[in-house]
Structure formats: C-alpha cells, structure tokens
Design a protein around this motif. Structure first.
Motif, PDB file in Angstrom:
ATOM      1  N   ARG A   1     -45.105  63.258  33.219  1.00  0.00           N
ATOM      2  CA  ARG A   1     -46.183  63.041  34.188  1.00  0.00           C
ATOM      3  C   ARG A   1     -47.505  62.743  33.483  1.00  0.00           C
ATOM      4  O   ARG A   1     -48.321  61.946  33.984  1.00  0.00           O
ATOM      5  CB  ARG A   1     -46.307  64.270  35.079  1.00  0.00           C
TER       6      ARG A   1
ATOM      7  N   GLU B   1     -47.354  59.207  32.552  1.00  0.00           N
ATOM      8  CA  GLU B   1     -47.571  58.377  33.738  1.00  0.00           C
ATOM      9  C   GLU B   1     -49.062  58.260  34.031  1.00  0.00           C
ATOM     10  O   GLU B   1     -49.560  57.181  34.407  1.00  0.00           O
ATOM     11  CB  GLU B   1     -46.833  58.975  34.928  1.00  0.00           C
ATOM     12  N   LYS B   2     -49.787  59.361  33.860  1.00  0.00           N
ATOM     13  CA  LYS B   2     -51.239  59.312  34.070  1.00  0.00           C
ATOM     14  C   LYS B   2     -51.904  58.401  33.051  1.00  0.00           C
ATOM     15  O   LYS B   2     -52.849  57.654  33.384  1.00  0.00           O
ATOM     16  CB  LYS B   2     -51.820  60.715  33.983  1.00  0.00           C
TER      17      LYS B   2
ATOM     18  N   GLU C   1     -51.307  54.871  34.158  1.00  0.00           N
ATOM     19  CA  GLU C   1     -52.161  54.521  35.287  1.00  0.00           C
ATOM     20  C   GLU C   1     -53.612  54.323  34.835  1.00  0.00           C
ATOM     21  O   GLU C   1     -54.330  53.453  35.345  1.00  0.00           O
ATOM     22  CB  GLU C   1     -52.070  55.619  36.350  1.00  0.00           C
TER      23      GLU C   1
ATOM     24  N   VAL D   1     -46.456  51.416  33.957  1.00  0.00           N
ATOM     25  CA  VAL D   1     -46.523  52.479  34.966  1.00  0.00           C
ATOM     26  C   VAL D   1     -45.164  52.667  35.631  1.00  0.00           C
ATOM     27  O   VAL D   1     -44.717  53.802  35.882  1.00  0.00           O
ATOM     28  CB  VAL D   1     -47.605  52.155  36.009  1.00  0.00           C
TER      29      VAL D   1
ATOM     30  N   ALA E   1     -42.958  54.516  33.307  1.00  0.00           N
ATOM     31  CA  ALA E   1     -43.360  55.924  33.232  1.00  0.00           C
ATOM     32  C   ALA E   1     -42.934  56.682  34.479  1.00  0.00           C
ATOM     33  O   ALA E   1     -42.502  57.845  34.404  1.00  0.00           O
ATOM     34  CB  ALA E   1     -44.873  56.019  33.041  1.00  0.00           C
ATOM     35  N   THR E   2     -43.020  56.041  35.635  1.00  0.00           N
ATOM     36  CA  THR E   2     -42.572  56.676  36.882  1.00  0.00           C
ATOM     37  C   THR E   2     -41.064  56.923  36.853  1.00  0.00           C
ATOM     38  O   THR E   2     -40.585  57.965  37.310  1.00  0.00           O
ATOM     39  CB  THR E   2     -42.934  55.805  38.081  1.00  0.00           C
TER      40      THR E   2
ATOM     41  N   VAL F   1     -40.390  59.941  34.878  1.00  0.00           N
ATOM     42  CA  VAL F   1     -40.698  61.145  35.655  1.00  0.00           C
ATOM     43  C   VAL F   1     -39.544  61.491  36.581  1.00  0.00           C
ATOM     44  O   VAL F   1     -39.141  62.661  36.692  1.00  0.00           O
ATOM     45  CB  VAL F   1     -41.997  60.946  36.457  1.00  0.00           C
TER      46      VAL F   1
END
Length: 559
Positions: A283, A286-287, A290, A331, A334-335, A338
C-alpha cells in the motif's frame, strides 16, 4: 426290558463311525462334543412319536412304561418349543439393537456439500463434523481496523492448516487408545445359522439339540437339519510380543503430532506477520505510484501552459504525456500487488480472498529480543524449533516400532471363552446351553516377519537421516536469515541517502526548466530518478522488517 435290534442300514460299526465324526464336527472355542451330552442321552434314546421301533415285546408292563416315556418326551418337547418361541422376540430385539448400534454414527457429508464448505468464506467448516453447529465466534469479525494481534488471533482460530494439524493429533490419540485397549479382553455376540444334509454334521447338530434317537429307530442318514447357534464369546491376549513397544510408539506419535502442530502454528503466525508487513509495504508503494502520477500531471499542466505561451515545444508535451501513461500503469501494477497481498493475508486468516482489510495504524516491532551473533541465534533455534523436537519424537517412534517388529517372532498366549446355545429355532433355550474356556499358545512362523523387521529398521534409519537433514537445514536457514537482515539494513541506509539526493536534484532541475535553463528530458530523468529512489526506500524499509521476521521464524519464534 426289550432287546433292541439294529435298524436297517445302521449296524453298530457305522454308528460308531458317525459318533466319532460327530465328536470331531465341532471344534474350537464354544463347541462341545459327545462327552458333554452323555448325561442327556438317556432321555433321547427312545424314538420320536410316530416311529415304529423294531423290538420283541416281553409283556404288557414294558408297553406301559414305553408309552409313559413317550408322553414325558412329548411334554418336554412342548415346553421347550414354548420357551424357544418366548425367547425369540427378546433375541430379535437384542440383535436389532446390536446391528443399529454398529450402524450408528455421524452421516457422511455429500461431496457437493464438502466443496461448498471449502468454497465458503469460512474454511473451518471443513474441520467440523457433519451435523455439528458452528461455534458462535466462528463468524465473528473484529470491530474496527485489524491490528496485528487480532490478525494472529484470527489465524489461530480459522486457518484450515491448523485444523488439519489438530485432526492429526486426534488420529494419533486414537491409535494410542487402540494400543492401550490391546491389553483388555474383547467380547463378541454372534448368531450362526447352519442347514446341512451331511450325515456326520447333522448327527452332531441333533446331538447338540438333544434330539438324537439312538434307539431301535436310529437313522444313520438323518434328513436336512437346521441349527441356530447363539454365542457370547471373549478373547483375551494375555501375552502378545511387541504390544508394549507398540503402545510406546503410539505415545511418541502423539507427542510428535502435538509438537508438529505447534511448529505449524508458529510458522503460520510468523507468515501472518510477514503478510501484514508485506501488505503495508504494497500500500505504501501504491501511494508512491499515485504521488508520481500527481507529480507528472502537475509538470504536464505547467508544460502545456508554457507551450501555449510559446515557451515550450509540442514534443515536450508529448513526452510528458507518455510519462504520465507510464506512471498510471505503475499505479495499476501497484494496485494489483495490493490485491495479491490482501488475498494472501485473507487466506491465512481463513477469509474470502476478496474480503476487505483495514489495517490499524500501529508500529510493528519485529525481532527486538533476538540475540546478537550467529552462534547465539543458532543455539536459540535449537531450543525453540518445535519441528526439530517433533522429528526427534518421530525417531523414537520408529525405534519402538522396530522393537515391536522384532518381537513378533515370540509366542502369543491368549485366553478364550464362549457361552453357546444351540437349537432348531432362533429363540433362546437355556436347557441347550454349553460353556467353553481355554488357553491358546501360538508361535507365528512367517517369512513376512523378517521383511517386516527389515522395513522397520529402514524406517528408523530414514527418520534419523531426516532429523540430521532438518538440523542442517535449520542451521543454514538461520545463517541466511541473519545475512539477509544485515543486507537489508545496509540497503535501507543507502536508500535513505539516495532519496535525499534525488529530491534535491529534482528540485534544481525543475527550477531550471521553469527559468528556461533545462529541457523536459532533464526534468523527466530527474523525476524518474526520484520515483525510483522513493520506491527503493519503501521496499528497503519493508525489507528490513520482513528479513527480521524471517530470522524470528528461523529461530522458532513468531515476532
């Protein structure tokens, strides 16, 4: 008294042969031969009603005595038949109860039901016997975010692998109870029906039923004869070689299964710690992705503004648009990472893969109590690794099994006894009962015994080799985990330095572009370097925590 003549087809020598055959017709526990019925033959020597004995009468008193004997026999037969019919319902009820008791038990679940239970959100339903209601806490979900302690508690309660380990302990305990029960006598109830026209067997059956006629009307070839035998039997092994060793082996199996369950639980809990750290790292990445998208969007908007003012080229705008597409793709990746991390943690907790997980904002300390130095870590692993202790008990179990197999060449001494009731009807007539008690000494001689001993010895050697292999594997695991922690600490230190430098470089290049002293390519390169540095820092920080968790697992701990 009349002189009995030989019946046609039944000379005395043939009668002797049939008597000898009937004496050998029933052997084994629960049988009774001719000698046990000599006291009963006196009332059965007369022919049955309706037969015509071939005798030479010697006056009226003999006929009167013979008729009186016949009347007494008929009266006794009527009482016997009445007693048999009265006992038949009780026997039927008793046998029905025994059969129902043998067939009783929990129903076996349908295959579709088992698949549905495995596919549901609660995997522990598989470990629950059919018909048993689920526990109230089985569907309970904690209120609020998931802390690490709640996650570990959930894994203890709901992980299906732990359910499998618990059932292995139950199986081992059942084997242990069976081994202990081998010292106790075994009882059995039996009902046997026989219908035969073999003269020798029929003679023995009639002899047991006290219906044999050895008088002048004796028939050496009786018609088809039926017999119902009701038997209550016990067998008691007084001395059985290898029984004590088998009981000890079963006890070691219980200890091994219990320790193996503990080792599996610790591994799963440690995997829960690593999965939680991995989800937090995913996570965070992921941030970062983003944030990269947001930074590129800002730069693109600024470049488009400068392009409209004539201070930038259209190619600069296109390059930033390509960069923005790549950032958005990052992104998405990365999602996906997650989602994979969430699915793995949910699987450990026995939840649906798509169930949402809100992690609590807490500081997780891992490996804070680990000693320094490889030797101290190795010694700690030797003391705390339950799988090593479980394997040691498996070696002891194999040793007892080898001793039990070697003892199978010895004699076996057992006691047996039986209480039998024979009769032409399935009812119970205690006037036709008999009892048997005996001892049996058996010396087994089989070529399979030597092969069984060799197999048990090989199994013991294999268990010892597996124990040595596990000890070496644990030592290597501790060494590799310790080196991984050192490398992760060094990587984190370098990543922190790199992020600081990349941030300063990007600030300078961005300011230069705004002043017209740097190109878009320079900005893109600086921005990409900063993104990579941030990603490496996040990964390095998570790597330190995960490496420490692996070292804790290698030494037999949880966190």
């Amino acid at each position: 008294m009349p002189e009995a003549r030989s019946a046609p087809g039944g000379p005395p020598d043939q009668l002797s042969e049939i008597l000898a055959a009937s004496g050998n017709q029933r052997t084994g526990p629960g049988s009774h031969g001719v000698e046990s019925h000599q006291a009963r033959l006196g009332a059965s020597l007369s022919p049955p009603p309706g037969s015509v004995p071939e005798v030479v009468p010697r006056g009226e008193p003999f006929l009167t005595d013979w008729r009186d004997d016949m009347e007494r026999i008929q009266e006794r037969e009527q009482r016997r038949n009445l007693s048999a019919h009265r006992g038949f319902p009780r026997l039927t009820v008793g046998l029905t109860a025994v059969l129902l008791a043998g067939c009783a038990g929990s129903p076996v679940s349908d295959s579709d039901e088992l698949v549905q239970a495995a596919w549901s959100t609660r995997a522990p339903a598989l470990a629950r016997p059919a018909g048993e209601a689920p526990a109230a806490e089985e569907h309970a979900e904690p209120a609020g975010p998931w802390t690490l302690e709640r996650i570990l508690s959930r894994i203890r309660e709901a992980n299906p692998t732990l359910g499998v380990a618990r059932q292995r302990i139950a199986e081992a305990r059942a084997v242990q109870q069976e081994a202990k029960a081998s010292y106790l006598p075994e009882f059995s109830v039996g009902l046997q029906y026989v219908s035969t026209d073999n003269p020798g067997q029929a003679f023995g059956l009639l002899l047991n039923q006290e219906k044999l006629n050895l008088g002048p009307g004796f028939d050496p070839t009786p018609p088809r004869t039926e017999n119902f035998r009701k038997e209550l039997r016990f067998d008691w092994p007084l001395f059985a070689p290898g029984r004590s060793e088998s009981k000890d082996a079963a006890g070691e199996a219980v200890e091994a299964a219990t320790l193996a369950r503990g080792a599996i639980e610790r591994r799963l809990l440690n995997a829960g710690v690593q999965a939680t750290l991995g989800l937090r790292a995913a996570r965070d990445l992921e941030k970062v992705a983003e944030q990269t998208v947001h930074t590129v969007e800002q730069r693109l908007e600024e470049t488009r503004k400068r392009y409209r003012e004539g201070a930038a080229l259209h190619a600069d705008v296109l390059r930033l648009e390509v960069r923005l597409a790549a950032a958005r793709q990052g992104v998405a990746q990365a999602t996906l990472a997650v989602h994979r991390a969430e699915s793995g943690l949910n699987r450990l907790m026995g939840r649906a893969p798509s169930a949402s997980i809100e992690l609590a904002d807490e500081t997780i300390e891992v490996g804070g109590s680990l000693p320094d130095g490889l030797d101290a870590l190795t010694e700690l692993a030797r003391e705390r690794r339950l799988d090593l202790a479980a394997k040691a008990h498996e070696v002891r179990m194999a040793g007892f099994q080898r001793r039990a197999a070697s003892s199978h060449r010895g004699p076996i001494l057992g006691a047996f006894g039986a209480y039998d009731i024979d009769g032409p009807e399935p009812g119970i007539d205690t006037s036709l009962d008999s009892a048997t008690l005996g001892l049996a000494l058996v010396l087994p001689i089989s070529a399979r015994t030597g092969a069984r001993i060799q197999g048990a010895r090989a199994a013991e050697r294999r268990a010892r080799a597996e124990l040595e292999e596990l000890a070496l594997s644990i030592g290597s695991e501790v060494r590799e985990a310790s080196d991984e922690v050192s490398a992760a600490l060094r990587t984190r230190e370098l990543a922190e330095t790199a992020v600081g430098a990349a941030e300063e470089a990007y600030r300078i290049v961005a300011a230069a572009q705004d002043a017209g002293g740097a190109t878009v390519t320079d900005v893109l390169e600086a921005e990409n370097a900063l993104d990579q540095a941030r990603v490496r820092l996040v990964a390095a920080r998570a790597g330190v925590q995960i490496a420490r968790a692996k070292l804790v697992a290698a030494t037999g701990g949880v966190r």
